[in-house]
Scaffold this active site. Structure first.
Site, PDB file in Angstrom:
ATOM      1  N   TYR A 117       8.496 -45.105   8.318  1.00 36.24           N
ATOM      2  CA  TYR A 117       7.910 -44.441   7.150  1.00 36.24           C
ATOM      3  C   TYR A 117       6.594 -45.120   6.824  1.00 36.24           C
ATOM      4  O   TYR A 117       6.469 -46.348   6.909  1.00 36.24           O
ATOM      5  CB  TYR A 117       8.842 -44.534   5.935  1.00 36.24           C
ATOM      6  CG  TYR A 117       8.171 -44.104   4.647  1.00 36.24           C
ATOM      7  CD1 TYR A 117       8.189 -42.782   4.243  1.00 36.24           C
ATOM      8  CD2 TYR A 117       7.479 -45.023   3.861  1.00 36.24           C
ATOM      9  CE1 TYR A 117       7.547 -42.375   3.087  1.00 36.24           C
ATOM     10  CE2 TYR A 117       6.841 -44.623   2.696  1.00 36.24           C
ATOM     11  CZ  TYR A 117       6.878 -43.307   2.308  1.00 36.24           C
ATOM     12  OH  TYR A 117       6.229 -42.909   1.164  1.00 36.24           O
ATOM     13  N   GLU A 205       1.309 -39.492   2.846  1.00 35.55           N
ATOM     14  CA  GLU A 205       2.636 -39.909   3.284  1.00 35.55           C
ATOM     15  C   GLU A 205       2.941 -39.330   4.660  1.00 35.55           C
ATOM     16  O   GLU A 205       2.643 -38.160   4.930  1.00 35.55           O
ATOM     17  CB  GLU A 205       3.685 -39.446   2.275  1.00 35.55           C
ATOM     18  CG  GLU A 205       5.100 -39.909   2.592  1.00 35.55           C
ATOM     19  CD  GLU A 205       6.107 -39.422   1.571  1.00 35.55           C
ATOM     20  OE1 GLU A 205       6.607 -40.258   0.802  1.00 35.55           O
ATOM     21  OE2 GLU A 205       6.382 -38.211   1.544  1.00 35.55           O
TER      22      GLU A 205
END
Length: 396
Positions: A117, A205
């Site tokens: 991530y 993101e």
């Protein structure tokens, strides 16, 4: 302002951030053609909506269909696209009604070794952007933060200088990234941090960020949100806006110069000043009510803007009562009073209305409301107003 994944990946590509080949499609036939163009191997068809959790989301009209699905033929790509396009995808971020899918992104597959991530946001506590990474790729970062916060690693960086090599080495060590992957990660992380600053993002993101079996670091996702206040510097980015993905009432408010955010409650709020609007919502909740919106008409609101604000609030069928909470400064209480009267004439206010006025020309404003014959409940202070509107909404 939010954009779609395929738009974000095009910005990544221009900035030198590695992404896979892909093509947007708006019909099943276009999806099949895109699959063929990618080389006829394993591909992924992804629903394009402004919400996360697409891989675990389900289509209302086709419950067996997920929002992200592997395909191995042009026919399969067309079938998946047909199940997605024009239907509603429900994810953890859309609510129970879901979001309509108007386009899909057909992307090449790759040999994934690890899923990570990566996200960048502004840390207001230190007034600097912060790069966050985690070994828990493919999982909602909110869940990771709640259950295993020790698996999230952070590095702040100065926007003028960018992320430094020593910071990348620290993150790679914590993520156990070595060899060719570490060299690829350095290029990747520096470029994504530079893109965040150059495009005035409020969030960037990537979930998942993947490392391939050959050690390449690639963005398998792209979720970008821009700072609306900086869009005057990026007229090209404004072209990426998809109004179909936005709440119609919020678009209507923005076109009138109003700040409006739709919420889940049943008490409409019409307030001048963002701070007062937040306080108003807080005290409504304190007294057991639920705000239906955040609406700031601004310090210099005109009568026409306030009338439009009423129209937006009353267009929400969930609204059972309205609280007008005004502290007159530049926007005088008489202006608000005249707008309330005009809104009643033009729109018709058939639900309980609680009005609290203070500030410039307050007595004249109260006189105008009294003499208007308009059915309303007056309040002397914020607590009194909150108690009365909560009671009125419950009664309605």
């Amino acid at each position: 302002m939010k954009i779609h994944e395929y738009q974000g990946k095009e910005l990544f590509r221009k900035a030198g951030v590695p992404v896979l080949a892909g093509q947007v499609a708006r019909t099943p036939e276009e999806a099949a053609a895109a699959y063929t163009k990618l080389g006829g191997k394993i591909a992924v068809v992804k629903a394009q909506i402004h919400a996360g959790g697409r891989g675990k989301g389900t289509i209302v009209e086709v419950p067996t269909q997920r929002g992200v699905q592997l395909v191995k033929s042009a026919e399969e790509a067309a079938t998946v696209a047909k199940n997605l396009l024009g239907n509603h995808l429900v994810t953890i971020q859309t609510g129970p009604t879901g979001a309509k899918v108007n386009q899909v992104f057909v992307e090449a597959g790759c040999d994934i070794d690890r899923e990570l991530y990566l996200g960048i946001v502004l840390d207001r506590a230190v007034a600097m952007p912060v790069l966050m990474v985690s070994s828990e790729g493919g999982v909602e970062i909110e869940k990771v933060a709640e259950e295993t916060p020790d698996k999230i690693f952070r590095e702040h960086f100065h926007p003028a200088v960018g992320l430094q090599s020593y910071q990348v080495r620290k993150l790679c060590k914590k993520l156990n990234i070595t060899g060719p992957a570490a060299r690829s990660a350095e290029v990747f992380m520096k470029k994504i941090c530079r893109l965040y600053v150059d495009l005035d993002c409020s969030m960037a993101e990537i979930n998942p960020l993947v490392i391939t079996k050959t050690g390449e670091v690639i963005a398998l996702d792209a979720k970008i949100t821009f700072d609306d206040n900086a869009m005057f510097r990026h007229p090209d980015l404004k072209e990426l806006r998809d109004i179909a993905e936005e709440e119609p009432a919020e678009v209507r408010a923005a076109n009138t110069g109003l700040s409006y955010v739709k919420l889940e409650g049943n008490i409409g709020c019409l307030v001048n000043g963002a701070g007062l609007a937040m306080s108003t919502m807080d005290i409504i909740k304190y007294h057991g009510g639920q705000p239906a919106n955040f609406l700031d008409v601004g310090g210099g609101a005109t009568k026409d803007q306030v009338v439009e604000a009423f129209g937006i609030i009353l267009s929400d069928p969930n609204v059972k009562a309205v609280l007008v909470n005004i502290f007159g400064g530049i926007a005088r209480c008489t202006t608000i009073a005249n707008a309330v009267i005009e809104a009643s004439k033009q729109i018709g206010i058939t639900i309980p209305l609680v009005v609290r006025l203070e500030g410039t020309e307050v007595e004249e404003g109260k006189r105008l409301l009294r003499e208007s014959g308009l059915a309303m409940i007056t309040a002397d202070n914020l607590t009194d107003a909150a108690e009365k509107v909560v009671k009125a909404a419950a009664g309605a």
